[in-house]
Motif scaffolding. Sequence first.
Motif, short mmCIF file in Angstrom:
data_model
loop_
_atom_site.label_atom_id
_atom_site.label_comp_id
_atom_site.label_asym_id
_atom_site.label_seq_id
_atom_site.Cartn_x
_atom_site.Cartn_y
_atom_site.Cartn_z
N SER B 297 -19.68 2.97 -71.58
CA SER B 297 -19.33 1.92 -70.63
C SER B 297 -19.37 0.58 -71.37
CB SER B 297 -20.35 1.89 -69.48
OG SER B 297 -21.62 1.49 -69.98
N VAL B 298 -18.80 -0.46 -70.77
CA VAL B 298 -18.83 -1.78 -71.41
C VAL B 298 -20.26 -2.29 -71.59
CG1 VAL B 298 -16.54 -2.41 -70.58
CG2 VAL B 298 -18.55 -3.00 -69.19
N LEU B 299 -21.20 -1.77 -70.79
CA LEU B 299 -22.59 -2.21 -70.90
C LEU B 299 -23.25 -1.73 -72.19
CD1 LEU B 299 -23.83 -1.51 -67.26
CD2 LEU B 299 -22.73 -3.57 -68.18
N GLU B 300 -22.66 -0.71 -72.79
CA GLU B 300 -23.27 -0.10 -73.99
C GLU B 300 -22.67 -0.61 -75.28
OE1 GLU B 300 -23.69 4.40 -73.21
OE2 GLU B 300 -22.45 3.59 -71.59
N ILE B 301 -21.71 -1.50 -75.21
CA ILE B 301 -20.95 -1.89 -76.40
C ILE B 301 -21.37 -3.28 -76.88
CG2 ILE B 301 -18.63 -2.40 -77.25
CD1 ILE B 301 -17.64 -0.07 -75.59
N PRO B 302 -21.86 -3.37 -78.12
CA PRO B 302 -22.23 -4.68 -78.67
C PRO B 302 -21.00 -5.60 -78.72
CG PRO B 302 -23.01 -2.88 -80.08
CD PRO B 302 -22.10 -2.27 -79.07
N PRO B 303 -21.15 -6.85 -78.28
CA PRO B 303 -19.99 -7.75 -78.18
C PRO B 303 -19.17 -7.89 -79.46
CG PRO B 303 -21.88 -8.71 -77.06
CD PRO B 303 -22.37 -7.46 -77.71
N TYR B 304 -19.83 -7.88 -80.63
CA TYR B 304 -19.07 -8.14 -81.86
C TYR B 304 -18.05 -7.05 -82.16
CZ TYR B 304 -21.42 -4.73 -84.95
OH TYR B 304 -21.88 -3.59 -85.55
N LEU B 305 -18.20 -5.87 -81.58
CA LEU B 305 -17.23 -4.80 -81.86
C LEU B 305 -15.85 -5.07 -81.27
CD1 LEU B 305 -19.38 -1.55 -81.49
CD2 LEU B 305 -18.71 -2.76 -83.57
N LEU B 306 -15.74 -6.08 -80.39
CA LEU B 306 -14.44 -6.40 -79.79
C LEU B 306 -13.60 -7.35 -80.66
CD1 LEU B 306 -16.03 -5.31 -77.36
CD2 LEU B 306 -14.82 -6.96 -75.94
N ALA B 307 -14.25 -8.02 -81.59
CA ALA B 307 -13.57 -9.11 -82.30
C ALA B 307 -12.86 -8.61 -83.56
CB ALA B 307 -14.59 -10.17 -82.70
N PRO B 308 -11.68 -9.16 -83.85
CA PRO B 308 -11.04 -8.82 -85.12
C PRO B 308 -11.81 -9.35 -86.32
CG PRO B 308 -9.72 -10.43 -83.90
CD PRO B 308 -10.84 -10.01 -83.01
N GLU B 309 -12.63 -10.39 -86.12
CA GLU B 309 -13.41 -10.95 -87.22
C GLU B 309 -14.59 -10.05 -87.55
OE1 GLU B 309 -12.75 -12.55 -84.37
OE2 GLU B 309 -11.27 -14.07 -84.98
N SER B 310 -15.14 -10.23 -88.75
CA SER B 310 -16.34 -9.49 -89.14
C SER B 310 -17.57 -10.12 -88.48
CB SER B 310 -16.52 -9.53 -90.66
OG SER B 310 -16.83 -10.85 -91.05
N LEU B 311 -18.67 -9.35 -88.45
CA LEU B 311 -19.93 -9.89 -87.93
C LEU B 311 -20.33 -11.16 -88.68
CD1 LEU B 311 -22.42 -9.67 -86.10
CD2 LEU B 311 -23.46 -8.18 -87.83
N GLU B 312 -20.14 -11.16 -90.00
CA GLU B 312 -20.52 -12.34 -90.80
C GLU B 312 -19.73 -13.57 -90.35
OE1 GLU B 312 -19.94 -9.26 -91.96
OE2 GLU B 312 -22.09 -8.90 -92.28
N GLU B 313 -18.43 -13.40 -90.13
CA GLU B 313 -17.62 -14.53 -89.66
C GLU B 313 -18.10 -15.01 -88.29
OE1 GLU B 313 -13.12 -14.11 -91.04
OE2 GLU B 313 -13.92 -12.14 -90.52
N LEU B 314 -18.43 -14.07 -87.42
CA LEU B 314 -18.88 -14.45 -86.07
C LEU B 314 -20.22 -15.17 -86.11
CD1 LEU B 314 -17.91 -11.16 -84.19
CD2 LEU B 314 -16.68 -13.35 -84.12
N LEU B 315 -21.13 -14.69 -86.97
CA LEU B 315 -22.44 -15.35 -87.07
C LEU B 315 -22.28 -16.79 -87.54
CD1 LEU B 315 -24.62 -12.53 -88.73
CD2 LEU B 315 -24.77 -13.36 -86.38
N ALA B 316 -21.30 -17.04 -88.39
CA ALA B 316 -21.07 -18.40 -88.90
C ALA B 316 -20.31 -19.26 -87.90
CB ALA B 316 -20.31 -18.34 -90.22
N ARG B 317 -19.51 -18.64 -87.02
CA ARG B 317 -18.64 -19.41 -86.14
C ARG B 317 -19.17 -19.54 -84.71
NH1 ARG B 317 -13.18 -16.64 -84.20
NH2 ARG B 317 -14.66 -15.81 -82.69
N ASP B 318 -19.65 -18.44 -84.14
CA ASP B 318 -19.94 -18.42 -82.70
C ASP B 318 -21.41 -18.65 -82.38
OD1 ASP B 318 -17.31 -18.01 -82.26
OD2 ASP B 318 -17.48 -15.92 -81.62
N ILE B 319 -22.27 -18.53 -83.39
CA ILE B 319 -23.71 -18.66 -83.08
C ILE B 319 -24.19 -20.05 -83.46
CG2 ILE B 319 -26.01 -17.91 -83.74
CD1 ILE B 319 -25.26 -15.17 -83.42
#
Lengths: 319, 319
Positions: B297-319
Amino acid sequence: MTIRTAIVGYGNLGRGVETNIKRQPDMELVGIFSRRSELDTDTPVFPVADIDSYADQIDVLYLCLGSATDIPEQATALAAKFSTVDTYDNHKKVPAHYEAMDEAAFQGDNVAVISTGWDPGLFSINRTLASSIFPQSQQNSFWGKGVSQGHSDALRRIDGVRKAVQYTIPREDAIESAREGRGAKVTSHNAHLRQCWVVADEADQERIENEIRTMPDYFVGYEVEVHFIAEDEFVRDHGGVPHGGHVITSGELGGTHNTIEFTLALESNPDFTAAVQVAYGRAAYRLKEAGQAGAFSVLEIPPYLLAPESLEELLARDI
Amino acid sequence: MTIRTAIVGYGNLGRGVETNIKRQPDMELVGIFSRRSELDTDTPVFPVADIDSYADQIDVLYLCLGSATDIPEQATALAAKFSTVDTYDNHKKVPAHYEAMDEAAFQGDNVAVISTGWDPGLFSINRTLASSIFPQSQQNSFWGKGVSQGHSDALRRIDGVRKAVQYTIPREDAIESAREGRGAKVTSHNAHLRQCWVVADEADQERIENEIRTMPDYFVGYEVEVHFIAEDEFVRDHGGVPHGGHVITSGELGGTHNTIEFTLALESNPDFTAAVQVAYGRAAYRLKEAGQAGAFSVLEIPPYLLAPESLEELLARDI
């Protein structure tokens, strides 16, 4: 099954976490670790110097420490001994904090959930989710209405200011622009109003207002409101620490305009930050129980791990 | 690395998914499976009867099928052969759908992401996250302004109605009550206005309005607006399928009132639903690559798995 928790640090955040844990159905609070031996609380207080000897009695340690120096100096040693949850909020240094905590937690076979709270935290989740939905998106974050500690301190340093608070308030026209997809033109300067409430003698007020309006970095270039009020009015109306804001993301899909907006309206910034931190303690515990180790950002944590309810209950209630 | 995708079903949702996939940086669209041999598209079209023979060529299959009969009849057989993403939206039957898809996907060593879209979907995530933050919370969901297909159909069944649409509109006073923590008194009936736009001969209008206002289940007990307009005005102004709504959650923390609000304002319900579905395809692919299988279900899915960017890019941009 009860999650055995403890707190290190006892400022506004630590007090908020303490109050919140006592309202949780599945947590107990073993104690508070502090450098001070006397705290105004019924919770057992232990010297932070002895903390390592409590490792077997604590499932999750809440790091209620400042981001400026405490977290950089103390967090990795704690993550080597405990599963932790912190609210580290120096956005630019989050990747470095992640890396340091990942190594420390992994070596201790612990889970370290980092940078919870609301920004970073819930805002980060919404930024990632919302920008993932659109192939191309315009995203703006707005902060406030909220007390800016840095700007309030700047006001209080002005000669003759007896009491002062500065609220950052997002401008309605900037929010509307973001909702309509014209947020690329919105900058920090034109998006936020800086509202100052000041207690000072009447003879000083003109000079003080001028000093505020000409203060570089803090106020120059912003729309600024300065209100002088009586001390009793200040005490009555401006003792709270409200905050909040909006993450607004919009994008075009098949020729249509679509907007995702996440809004927080908080009467207490520290109590809300504490509430988010406490919920992520549940995730830290469950991840560790599932055999995971290392650092986890909020972006990596499935939402259901925050809830006291089971996945089955959530599927029946929230979906 | 490119995710090889395909679509089964080619209604409004399937067309939205097709357009959206073509805008993704990391996806290709292998084809559309349909019972019809001729579709108005440049994408390759294959007979749905042959779909099993394409299993090796497709990483993620988007099920763009109706929830009423297509999903219950076809989804498990597809999940046994493909990793899938669906938008199953029969809220009360989600737990049963989850169980059936979990068994089918697990046996096929596939991942089945279920009930994506916005409600269920993004609204579900927000309901779970927000209620987890507060030890006790008041939560209300509002829908609209949006086209209700069922109510529009009910209008069109009335004798003499040539064209009609019904918008469900949440009442501002109900939304305000929820924000202020008084949402327990808000019911579906007092929270939503039902606005009808109807094309009909003038001689029929009084009778039609009366039939609308006295129609049980659909309109009785609601605030109802009926507007008769000319056909050209109807065609010009009421051809879209807007929707959206709010999830509002509030709770008390340390004597303060705090509110979390998630809002969608969508000009195109099907295109936005498709956009969410497409993003979850990325999660399905990554979960399968990580060795997972079964329903999510959507409740079980970590948000970063939806993004085309890598986790590293997201940590630098969205956090």
